[in-house]
Design a protein around this motif. Structure first.
Motif, mmCIF file in Angstrom:
data_model
loop_
_atom_site.group_PDB
_atom_site.id
_atom_site.type_symbol
_atom_site.label_atom_id
_atom_site.label_comp_id
_atom_site.label_asym_id
_atom_site.label_seq_id
_atom_site.Cartn_x
_atom_site.Cartn_y
_atom_site.Cartn_z
ATOM 1 N N LYS A 96 0.825 -1.217 0.000
ATOM 2 C CA LYS A 96 0.000 0.000 0.000
ATOM 3 C C LYS A 96 0.857 1.264 0.000
ATOM 4 O O LYS A 96 0.524 2.260 -0.640
ATOM 5 C CB LYS A 96 -0.936 -0.008 1.209
ATOM 6 C CG LYS A 96 -1.994 -1.102 1.191
ATOM 7 C CD LYS A 96 -2.816 -1.093 2.462
ATOM 8 C CE LYS A 96 -3.980 -2.073 2.391
ATOM 9 N NZ LYS A 96 -3.553 -3.480 2.328
ATOM 10 N N ILE A 124 -8.144 0.795 -1.000
ATOM 11 C CA ILE A 124 -6.843 1.044 -1.616
ATOM 12 C C ILE A 124 -6.882 0.646 -3.089
ATOM 13 O O ILE A 124 -6.384 1.376 -3.963
ATOM 14 C CB ILE A 124 -5.727 0.280 -0.877
ATOM 15 C CG1 ILE A 124 -5.563 0.807 0.557
ATOM 16 C CG2 ILE A 124 -4.421 0.349 -1.653
ATOM 17 C CD1 ILE A 124 -4.953 2.194 0.651
ATOM 18 N N GLY A 140 -1.357 5.360 2.449
ATOM 19 C CA GLY A 140 -0.759 4.041 2.350
ATOM 20 C C GLY A 140 0.200 3.718 3.476
ATOM 21 O O GLY A 140 0.904 2.712 3.424
#
Length: 510
Positions: free
Chosen positions: A99, A193, A320
């Motif tokens: 991420k 995400i 992230g």
């Protein structure tokens, strides 16, 4: 929560010296924290001891600075019972660390002016929509990457297993009902995400995996890294997945969610990415990201609650990643977990240094233990017994694998098992078939019959579970109408604890 064929070598650490796995020299300093003897142990000795304490088959530890590599070493073996050692070029699935890398890849598209962290996603990706109209109108990339969209935590993870195209996965997001208001709280979402990365990649004319490769992995010379699981199998130098008991377990494929967890990398490769971030976006004299974009990725965008080794009450989501304070220093971090692997990357931007740890064992806190030792050596003693605390936290990680148990006052079934067997359909997940197998119920989900099972919970409610422990269970309550044979549908909105998710509503297929 992981194929690149055009590989290009930029740096010396792809040379045989690195393949032989050497310990790199730190730049000269008045006092070297990693060389300091603490409790009778150097940092290297601490890692070796901690690997044994947590019975981790193998690991790689890399410390990187804004100037380049500081420390790189492999420990233990790639596969339990075999001699092949982990080294700086051993491929690992890095799980949710992906991420953080995905955010940096999207950052290059921000720098090109194609997208913005704070412009409504609908302005550059009109097909991206959520269940709440207001959220659909105003949701931004920052919302997706800071987990503040309103999507329920972990809901939608099952979609990664159901072989839907990226376009179909984007479409189905509009049917996932919120369980809290838009931007009202932090809720970890792999699906979110994926949606953010996919929206930005499509705006740039690429797929999400292409964006990861062309924007970040290849420009940094990360020649043994790629955005799909297939990279693991390019040669034999890969970490095997090990269960808690040390047995071999299957690798987990999360390619469909791309940057949410699918990247494969190595210690030597990840060091290059760390160096770029610690150097405010530059790498070997080239600007990969602007300093402003690095700042935005690190910035606190949503308070998560207490976090970090010292339980900072204002631990916050970046893009992230997350941030917390250790003593007076701000730390940027992202950890990850997939079947048989744990990872963590920790950066101290003000000091221009950071550490990454990969371990090939299920749900081990070994990465956190090594990270805590690094922070105390680099930033100063915490005044707490962090190693004892982290050892205790292992129990919490183990609990993730515990299957929820029926209530003590569970009520008996009100219908025969055969009454639940039917074909159902959900706007989010698609078809689901319940099959009556004598004394039990089996489940097949999606066009390719992804397997699951149902166990009785109470009355007409069943617990849905999967062989893969990383897919959360859920409670399904079946409904019946008088005069109609069999169940007419079921609802999955009851969530008894943090280890279960809401699977929404399914109707009987006509």
């Amino acid at each position: 929560m992981t194929t690149t064929t055009a590989l290009r070598s930029y740096r010396w650490f792809s040379m045989p010296l690195l393949l032989a796995l050497t310990l790199q020299q730190r730049p000269a300093r008045a006092e070297d924290p990693l060389a300091r003897i603490v409790n009778g142990l150097s940092f290297d000795q601490f890692i070796q001891k901690t690997l044994q304490d947590y019975a981790v088959p193998g690991a790689v530890v890399v410390v990187s600075s804004a100037a380049g590599n500081v420390f790189l070493k492999g420990y233990g073996v790639r596969r339990s019972g075999e001699a092949a050692a982990v080294d700086g070029n051993t491929r690992f699935q890095i799980a949710s660390m992906s991420k953080f890398i995905a955010a940096t890849a999207v950052g290059t598209v921000v720098d090109r002016g194609i997208v913005s962290w704070d412009a409504p996603v609908r302005t550059f990706s009109p097909n991206t929509a959520l269940a709440e109209p207001y959220a659909s109108q105003y949701v931004t990339l920052r919302d997706f990457f800071a987990h503040r969209t309103g999507l329920p935590a972990y809901t939608g993870d099952l979609l990664n297993q159901l072989d839907y195209s990226p376009a179909e996965l984007v479409h189905r997001a509009r049917f996932v009902q919120f369980d809290h208001s838009f931007r009202s709280k932090w809720a970890y979402s792999n699906y979110g995400i994926f949606l953010g990365q996919e929206s930005a990649a499509r705006a740039a004319g690429m797929s999400a995996p292409q964006l990861l490769s062309t924007a970040m992995l290849l420009p940094l010379g990360m020649i043994r890294s790629a955005p799909t699981q297939a990279e693991l199998f390019k040669d034999d130098n890969r970490a095997t997945a090990h269960n808690i008991d040390g047995s071999i377990m299957p690798y987990e494929n999360v390619d469909k969610f791309s940057g949410a967890g699918a990247i494969v990398s190595t210690g030597s490769d990840i060091a290059q990415w760390m160096t770029m971030l610690l150097a405010a976006g530059t790498f070997e004299g080239r600007q990969v990201l602007t300093k402003e974009t690095v700042t935005q990725i690190f910035a606190a965008s949503m308070v998560q609650g207490a976090g970090g080794p010292l339980h900072d009450p204002n631990d916050s989501a970046g893009l992230g990643c997350e941030s917390y304070h250790f003593l007076r220093w701000r730390v940027i971090e992202k950890n990850g977990a997939l079947n048989g692997v744990r990872t963590i990357v920790t950066l101290i931007p003000e000091r221009g240094i950071g550490i990454a740890i990969f371990a090939n064992k299920q749900l081990t806190v070994f990465p956190e233990a090594v990270r805590a030792e690094f922070l105390e050596r680099e930033l100063g003693p915490s005044g707490q017994d962090l190693q004892a605390q982290i050892h205790e936290e292992q129990k919490g990680w183990n609990a993730i694998l515990d299957v929820p148990q029926p209530p003590a006052d569970a009520k008996p079934l009100t219908h025969d098992l055969s009454a639940f067997a039917n074909r159902y359909v959900s706007l989010v997940y698609g078809p689901l078939t319940v099959v009556h197998n004598g004394a039990s119920l089996a489940v097949k989900i999606g066009a390719h019959d992804f397997p699951a099972k149902l166990s009785h919970w109470s009355a007409d409610t069943f617990l849905l579970t999967f062989e893969n422990p990383d897919i959360a269970p859920g409670l399904l309550t079946f409904t019946f109408k008088e005069g109609e044979p069999g169940a007419t549908g079921f609802d999955g909105s009851t969530v008894p604890n943090a280890l279960t998710v809401n699977y929404g509503h399914f109707d009987r297929a006509e």
